[in-house]
Write a protein that holds these residues in place. Structure first.
Motif, PDB file in Angstrom:
ATOM      1  N   THR A   8       0.855  -1.183   0.000  1.00 41.34           N
ATOM      2  CA  THR A   8       0.000   0.000   0.000  1.00 41.34           C
ATOM      3  C   THR A   8       0.893   1.235   0.000  1.00 41.34           C
ATOM      4  O   THR A   8       1.756   1.375   0.870  1.00 41.34           O
ATOM      5  CB  THR A   8      -0.916   0.031   1.239  1.00 41.34           C
ATOM      6  OG1 THR A   8      -1.725  -1.144   1.261  1.00 41.34           O
ATOM      7  CG2 THR A   8      -1.820   1.262   1.205  1.00 41.34           C
ATOM      8  N   PHE A  10       1.206   5.254   0.466  1.00 37.31           N
ATOM      9  CA  PHE A  10       0.454   6.319   1.134  1.00 37.31           C
ATOM     10  C   PHE A  10       1.159   7.660   0.972  1.00 37.31           C
ATOM     11  O   PHE A  10       2.370   7.736   0.749  1.00 37.31           O
ATOM     12  CB  PHE A  10       0.259   5.999   2.626  1.00 37.31           C
ATOM     13  CG  PHE A  10       1.532   5.872   3.407  1.00 37.31           C
ATOM     14  CD1 PHE A  10       2.168   6.992   3.925  1.00 37.31           C
ATOM     15  CD2 PHE A  10       2.100   4.625   3.628  1.00 37.31           C
ATOM     16  CE1 PHE A  10       3.348   6.876   4.644  1.00 37.31           C
ATOM     17  CE2 PHE A  10       3.282   4.497   4.344  1.00 37.31           C
ATOM     18  CZ  PHE A  10       3.908   5.625   4.852  1.00 37.31           C
ATOM     19  N   SER A  34      -2.367   6.234  -4.401  1.00 40.04           N
ATOM     20  CA  SER A  34      -1.995   6.265  -2.989  1.00 40.04           C
ATOM     21  C   SER A  34      -3.210   6.589  -2.132  1.00 40.04           C
ATOM     22  O   SER A  34      -4.204   7.146  -2.608  1.00 40.04           O
ATOM     23  CB  SER A  34      -0.897   7.309  -2.746  1.00 40.04           C
ATOM     24  OG  SER A  34      -1.362   8.611  -3.056  1.00 40.04           O
ATOM     25  N   THR A  36      -4.182   7.841   2.219  1.00 40.81           N
ATOM     26  CA  THR A  36      -3.545   8.531   3.340  1.00 40.81           C
ATOM     27  C   THR A  36      -2.979   7.503   4.320  1.00 40.81           C
ATOM     28  O   THR A  36      -3.378   6.335   4.331  1.00 40.81           O
ATOM     29  CB  THR A  36      -4.535   9.436   4.089  1.00 40.81           C
ATOM     30  OG1 THR A  36      -5.513   8.617   4.749  1.00 40.81           O
ATOM     31  CG2 THR A  36      -5.214  10.403   3.133  1.00 40.81           C
ATOM     32  N   PHE A  37      -2.051   7.957   5.144  1.00 42.43           N
ATOM     33  CA  PHE A  37      -1.442   7.074   6.136  1.00 42.43           C
ATOM     34  C   PHE A  37      -2.491   6.551   7.113  1.00 42.43           C
ATOM     35  O   PHE A  37      -2.514   5.355   7.430  1.00 42.43           O
ATOM     36  CB  PHE A  37      -0.349   7.840   6.888  1.00 42.43           C
ATOM     37  CG  PHE A  37       0.379   7.024   7.916  1.00 42.43           C
ATOM     38  CD1 PHE A  37       1.215   5.989   7.542  1.00 42.43           C
ATOM     39  CD2 PHE A  37       0.245   7.310   9.269  1.00 42.43           C
ATOM     40  CE1 PHE A  37       1.905   5.236   8.487  1.00 42.43           C
ATOM     41  CE2 PHE A  37       0.928   6.573  10.227  1.00 42.43           C
ATOM     42  CZ  PHE A  37       1.760   5.535   9.833  1.00 42.43           C
ATOM     43  N   ALA A  40      -4.489   3.856   5.505  1.00 39.39           N
ATOM     44  CA  ALA A  40      -3.709   2.637   5.318  1.00 39.39           C
ATOM     45  C   ALA A  40      -3.558   1.874   6.633  1.00 39.39           C
ATOM     46  O   ALA A  40      -3.664   0.639   6.663  1.00 39.39           O
ATOM     47  CB  ALA A  40      -2.335   2.979   4.753  1.00 39.39           C
TER      48      ALA A  40
END
Length: 349
Positions: A8, A10, A34, A36-37, A40
């Motif tokens: 993944t 991010f 991507s 966002t963190f 994820a």
């Protein structure tokens, strides 16, 4: 390294950011989408405890036991309950009673808070963060690279930076609850530099630290390393090894350091290709050769299997004199062993 079950990519800490991947990183990822963190992290498998039972071999009855609890992924367990089967097994591990579950949000949630507050050149770190999350073993083992666009080292003559950050991960199998260490990626060639700070590890057994304080300390270390890394690289570029005057080849240099043949050959090929002379090679180029080999051709797993070589790689850059001495000592030891065997053979005739 062995391919993960999934990757993944991010960018940005959460939906309030409008972060894009750096151009050099996006190009090497083939334009992949991507998230966002925060998204994820919350998409990663969780673990919960559930009761364990064993089958009595004489009665075939299942008997519950309080001695152990199983760790299972709850969404997969629900899928098994409703659909009769799940795409992946819900069971991760059956640990001892002293095992402490640490789920990803427990670890990385506090990091999200810090990244919204801490800044680089006036910009929140959460606005410039990007990286990759890799899942193995059904998502029960996770490794990730977290980098910060702008926290970097720029070398003369290169358009792409060496971007700093951390690599972190965890598993639900009892090996480590979570670890983190300093990390960098060279945008020029995608080589990764690991263990740039001491590895911090929290085990599944024992007290769990305050993760906010933990992350604050680690990020402070990474910023200090970023300040020093350029100086180490510059010094390494000033140290040349003239292999025409040494009793070993470039490939043998890496072999004497402990690299397996397939990595030594890859490292030597890269170093020779990027050196001004195939005989006179500076220490930075030698270091880049073995980071290239480890990044792109290592056949083992992330974790302990990889770490055994990372220390050797870092010594080339951060302790070049010690590395050269080690190679010389290993070579002398091999010469001594050869002479002993030769003397033994002569004794037979």
């Amino acid at each position: 390294m062995k391919d993960p079950k999934s990757r993944t990519i991010f960018a940005g800490v959460d939906g309030r950011t409008d972060t894009e991947l750096p151009e050099w990183y996006r190009e090497r990822r083939g334009g992949v989408e991507s998230v966002t963190f925060a998204e994820a992290i919350r998409d990663l498998p969780q673990a919960v405890e559930t009761t364990v039972a064993y089958q009595n071999p004489f009665t075939d009855e299942w008997v519950e036991t309080e001695r152990f609890n199983a760790l299972v992924e709850p969404s997969r367990a629900r899928e098994q309950a409703t659909a009769g089967e799940a795409e992946m097994d819900s069971l991760f591990h059956i640990p001892t009673d002293s095992y402490s579950i640490i789920n990803p949000v427990d670890v990385y949630g506090p990091l999200e808070e810090i990244l919204r507050e801490e800044t680089i050149d006036g910009t929140p770190l959460g606005d410039v963060m990007f990286g990759e999350i890799r899942r193995y073993r059904g998502g029960g083992e996770v490794h990730m690279d977290i980098m910060f666009d702008g926290l970097e080292v720029r070398l003369p003559g290169r358009s792409d930076p060496i971007t700093m950050g951390v690599t972190s991960g965890y598993d639900f199998f009892g090996e480590h609850a979570v670890y983190v260490e300093g990390f960098a990626q060279d945008g020029y060639c995608s080589n990764t530099m690991r263990s740039l700070t001491d590895k911090e590890v929290i085990k599944h057994v024992g007290g769990v630290r305050n993760f906010r304080i933990w992350w604050e300390e680690i990020l402070a270390q990474v910023e200090l390393v970023a300040d020093d890394l350029f100086e180490f690289i510059r010094d390494a570029q000033e140290i040349d090894l003239d292999f025409s005057e040494l009793p070993f080849t470039v490939t043998e240099f890496y072999s004497l350091l402990g690299f397996p043949d397939y990595l030594a050959e890859r490292a030597a090929g890269d170093a020779e290709a990027n050196a001004a002379s195939s005989f006179e090679i500076d220490v930075w180029t030698l270091h880049s050769g073995d980071t290239y080999a480890l990044t792109h051709f290592f056949q083992g797993k992330e974790g302990a299997s990889l770490d055994q070589y990372v220390g050797i790689v870092n010594d080339i850059l951060f302790n070049p004199e010690g590395t050269i001495e080690r190679v010389s000592d290993d070579l002398q030891e091999r010469v001594d062993q050869f002479e002993e065997r030769e003397d033994a053979l002569r004794g037979w005739f």
